[in-house]
Design a protein around this motif. Sequence first.
Motif, short mmCIF file in Angstrom:
data_model
loop_
_atom_site.label_atom_id
_atom_site.label_comp_id
_atom_site.label_asym_id
_atom_site.label_seq_id
_atom_site.Cartn_x
_atom_site.Cartn_y
_atom_site.Cartn_z
N SER A 188 99.99 113.55 71.32
CA SER A 188 101.23 114.24 71.71
C SER A 188 101.30 115.77 72.82
CB SER A 188 102.83 114.17 70.44
OG SER A 188 101.24 115.66 70.10
N GLY A 189 102.83 115.40 73.41
CA GLY A 189 102.79 117.00 74.20
C GLY A 189 102.01 117.26 75.23
N SER A 194 102.10 120.28 71.62
CA SER A 194 103.27 120.13 70.93
C SER A 194 104.58 120.36 70.42
CB SER A 194 103.88 118.52 70.18
OG SER A 194 103.75 118.44 69.08
N THR A 196 108.57 121.00 69.40
CA THR A 196 109.59 120.67 68.30
C THR A 196 110.90 121.44 67.98
OG1 THR A 196 108.14 118.65 67.70
CG2 THR A 196 110.40 118.24 66.73
N SER A 209 106.70 122.43 78.78
CA SER A 209 105.51 121.96 78.13
C SER A 209 105.00 122.98 77.39
CB SER A 209 105.65 120.81 78.91
OG SER A 209 104.33 120.95 80.39
N ASN A 339 115.59 118.92 75.94
CA ASN A 339 114.71 119.48 75.23
C ASN A 339 114.29 117.60 74.63
OD1 ASN A 339 114.30 121.88 75.21
ND2 ASN A 339 115.82 121.87 73.43
N SER A 343 110.55 116.37 76.42
CA SER A 343 109.06 115.93 75.24
C SER A 343 108.79 114.50 75.73
CB SER A 343 109.67 116.24 73.80
OG SER A 343 108.83 115.79 73.17
N ASN A 347 105.18 113.72 76.51
CA ASN A 347 104.39 112.36 75.52
C ASN A 347 104.35 111.02 76.99
OD1 ASN A 347 104.65 113.77 73.52
ND2 ASN A 347 106.42 112.87 72.89
#
Length: 430
Positions: A188-189, A194, A196, A209, A339, A343, A347
């Motif tokens: 992820s990220g 990542s 959030t 990122s 956002n 994201s 990903n």
Amino acid sequence: MRISTNTLYETGTAGLLRQSTDLFRLQQQLSTGRRVLAPSDDPVASARALEIDQSKSMNDQYALNRRDATSALGFAESQLATAGELLGTIRERLVQARSAALADSDRKAIATDIRAMFSEMMGIANSRDAFGDYLFSGYKSTTQPFSGSVEAGVSYAGDDGQREAQVASNRRLAISDSGSSVFMRAPSGNGNFSLTPDPANRGTAVLDSGGVSDMSKWSDPNNPGDFDIVFAVSGGVTTYDIIDNSSGNSLLTGAAPGGAPLPRVFQKGDTITLRSNGGSEPPFDFGARFSMTGAPADGDRVSMKISSAQSVFDTIGDVILALEQPASGDANALAKVSNAIGSAMSNIDQATDNLLTARARIGSRSTELSALDSLGDEVNLQFETSLSNLRDLNYTEAISKLTQNLSYFQAAQQSFMKVSGLSLFNYIGA
């Protein structure tokens, strides 16, 4: 010694039969090209040829297995290539969706387009090979691996197994990849961590990122990899703190988090870094940083965690739902959509890299199969050469022997005719 007429005839006939048998055998050898027509012709050569025949048959079967394996890998690679192209198209649509000039209806139209691509991705993940087996279900080749929807999420019903084929006497090669490793376990990220934003955030901050400038520092065993960046706004000044969630203490003070103003001041365009700025801050440096546009509101939070496994279907599904939310005229809602898009794009980049890694693995296996094919051809040539040496006929020698035996046979016939014609009755009354 007295030799009877009967004995003379029997001996002559037996000799002619032996000569005929030898000539018949030579004729069979010449017509078939084989020196050994029956095991009794050369028991040692026949036994050795049988062993080589068995080894050659196994080598031929391995060649067939390699052909099937090459076909399976080629089909899997083409499916993954299509999935990668699909992710690239989704990313292009997300770049368009991030434009502030779009209305809610525009973003919903893009979401509808991406929903169709979501279904296409599901079709790729549930594809079958030429034998009707599911390509990405691991050992559970008859079980549909993926099921679900954008709203409910997608679950995986296969396992982590890789089907294999015996492609050489001492080599088994994987001819499939599990769907979990291909579609469900992309980092992820940004691949290291990542970001959030808290769903309850009220500000307009939009995150990038982030990145890691020094992997040795990020990989430090003392790095907990789980932080909250909290913001406070008081008197028009924005401050923030970095909380280590493993200990509950502030990285910037070494103590429990306090109230506003927080330890660091944030100004528009600042980069938030996970390293000490000196002064009263305890020494630490995890080599990570990220930036923001817009402005956080009082109490806003951002979670920062080490990258975990991310499903490509969750990535696509989450951004579809975000694009379908009304946001026009609401700066906070627009920031949340932006956002969510950012994201998803991060990903998707990781999922694309994961697909490329899977394709690279397939490519290396295909290369190995090509090398094994070349080696198998060389081994097969050696087997054929050995079999030829053991069983095939030397035509020069056979023809010479045939000519010689014909001479013997003709001489035997003529001598038999002469001898069989000898009788006292031929001279009585002469």
